[in-house]
Design a protein around this motif. Structure first.
Motif, short mmCIF file in Angstrom:
data_model
loop_
_atom_site.label_atom_id
_atom_site.label_comp_id
_atom_site.label_asym_id
_atom_site.label_seq_id
_atom_site.Cartn_x
_atom_site.Cartn_y
_atom_site.Cartn_z
N VAL A 26 0.86 -1.19 0.00
CA VAL A 26 0.00 0.00 0.00
C VAL A 26 0.89 1.24 0.00
CG1 VAL A 26 -1.74 1.31 1.28
CG2 VAL A 26 -1.82 -1.19 1.29
N CYS A 27 0.68 2.13 -0.97
CA CYS A 27 1.47 3.35 -1.02
C CYS A 27 1.14 4.25 0.16
CB CYS A 27 1.21 4.09 -2.33
SG CYS A 27 1.99 5.72 -2.38
N ARG A 28 2.16 4.69 0.87
CA ARG A 28 1.93 5.51 2.07
C ARG A 28 1.38 6.89 1.74
NH1 ARG A 28 7.56 7.80 4.47
NH2 ARG A 28 6.02 9.03 5.60
N TYR A 29 1.52 7.34 0.49
CA TYR A 29 1.05 8.68 0.13
C TYR A 29 -0.34 8.68 -0.52
CZ TYR A 29 5.85 9.99 1.08
OH TYR A 29 7.06 10.17 1.70
N CYS A 30 -0.56 7.74 -1.46
CA CYS A 30 -1.84 7.80 -2.19
C CYS A 30 -2.77 6.63 -1.85
CB CYS A 30 -1.60 7.86 -3.70
SG CYS A 30 -1.02 6.30 -4.41
N HIS A 31 -2.28 5.67 -1.06
CA HIS A 31 -3.09 4.53 -0.62
C HIS A 31 -3.52 3.60 -1.76
CE1 HIS A 31 -3.37 6.04 3.56
NE2 HIS A 31 -3.22 7.19 2.95
N GLN A 40 6.18 3.36 -1.19
CA GLN A 40 5.32 4.20 -2.01
C GLN A 40 5.38 3.78 -3.46
OE1 GLN A 40 8.30 6.12 -0.53
NE2 GLN A 40 9.14 4.95 -2.23
N CYS A 41 4.36 4.21 -4.21
CA CYS A 41 4.35 3.93 -5.64
C CYS A 41 5.32 4.89 -6.34
CB CYS A 41 2.93 4.05 -6.20
SG CYS A 41 2.26 5.71 -6.22
N PHE A 42 5.65 4.58 -7.57
CA PHE A 42 6.65 5.39 -8.27
C PHE A 42 6.18 6.82 -8.52
CE2 PHE A 42 9.06 6.71 -12.06
CZ PHE A 42 10.32 6.73 -11.47
N PRO A 43 4.92 7.03 -8.98
CA PRO A 43 4.49 8.43 -9.19
C PRO A 43 4.55 9.27 -7.91
CG PRO A 43 2.95 6.92 -10.25
CD PRO A 43 3.90 6.07 -9.45
N CYS A 44 4.23 8.67 -6.77
CA CYS A 44 4.30 9.43 -5.51
C CYS A 44 5.76 9.72 -5.14
CB CYS A 44 3.61 8.69 -4.38
SG CYS A 44 1.80 8.78 -4.48
N LEU A 45 6.64 8.76 -5.38
CA LEU A 45 8.06 8.97 -5.09
C LEU A 45 8.57 10.19 -5.88
CD1 LEU A 45 10.70 7.95 -3.78
CD2 LEU A 45 11.06 6.54 -5.83
ZN ZN Z 1 1.24 6.53 -4.38
#
Ligand code: ZN
Ligand code: ZN
Length: 243
Positions: A26-31, A40-45
């Motif tokens: 689970v991405c910590r920024y966008c869930h 985190q997912c790549f776009p959020c990184l």
């Molecule tokens: Zn994300």
């Protein structure tokens, strides 16, 4: 006059709980779903490197083609004004119920700002129907038309008024990969705003994509509950486990 809780009833079958951050996949920024080896997912990184951390607060997951997704498209694009109005009202009920239960999860804010597209501010149709937000609604962004919708660049938005030091609750309808919302947040931050939220109604999910399919397999087996959000009690994969 129907209450928000009553207006929300037809939309409930389309609501899916949002997973808590801090668990594998689970991405910590966008869930959204992410590689379990990363936080985190790549776009959020990429976004965090560019504009700083942005912790998205989605109200519900929005599964491609499902009821909430159809509302999030239909409230702005349906040919019938009556249908657009009805869908806007249900989405407003959802936002209203969510804000009522999670004010402290959202945080204190001075104003509410929506994210416009070139030529229109669709989500305004929702905000204007939410009594707890409309008083603080003070538009601050104009879409410049610069760049493409897949690019994170802060010049996609012009900040229309002084926001230095202002705690701005950013509200948008759908979050998919985020370049538009991140660009808006970046522009507001460059102008000195303190970002609250951002609250998004639906965290869009493509159920056919492997990692999302796994995530949805457990999320969809749990009911969406207005008393819980991903900040105070997000869904956990091991909820109800033996330990
Ligand atoms: Zn994300
Ligand atoms: Zn909460």
């Amino acid at each position: 006059m129907a209450t928000a809780a009553e207006l929300l009833i037809p939309l409930r079958p389309g609501l899916v709980p949002v997973p808590a951050a801090g668990q594998a996949g689970v991405c910590r920024y966008c869930h959204g779903a992410c590689d379990p080896n990363y936080e985190q997912c790549f776009p959020c990184l990429e976004a965090v490197r560019s504009i700083g951390a942005v912790e998205i607060l989605p109200i519900s997951m929005s599964v491609d083609g499902d009821l909430l997704h159809r509302h999030l498209r239909g409230y702005k694009d349906d040919r019938s004004a009556q249908v657009r109005g009805r869908m806007s009202l249900r989405l407003a009920a959802l936002v209203s119920v969510f804000i009522e239960h999670h004010r402290s999860c959202v945080g204190e804010f001075d104003s509410v700002v929506t994210v416009p597209s070139p030529g229109r501010v669709a989500v305004e149709a929702v905000v204007r129907r939410v009594r707890s937000l409309v008083g603080g609604y003070r538009p601050a962004l104009r879409a410049t038309g610069v760049g493409s919708k897949n690019e994170l660049r802060t010049d996609r938005f012009e900040v229309l008024r002084a926001v230095q030091g202002e705690r701005v609750l950013v509200l948008d309808d759908t979050f998919t990969r985020g370049p538009t919302l991140f660009s808006a947040v970046g522009a507001l931050r460059e102008a000195g705003a303190v970002i609250v939220g951002p609250v998004v109604v639906g965290r869009h999910v493509q159920p056919g994509w492997g990692p999302s399919r796994e995530l949805l397999a457990w999320l969809r087996s749990r009911p969406w509950d207005e008393g819980r959000c991903c900040r105070c009690a997000g869904e956990r994969a091991d909820a109800g486990g033996m330990l």
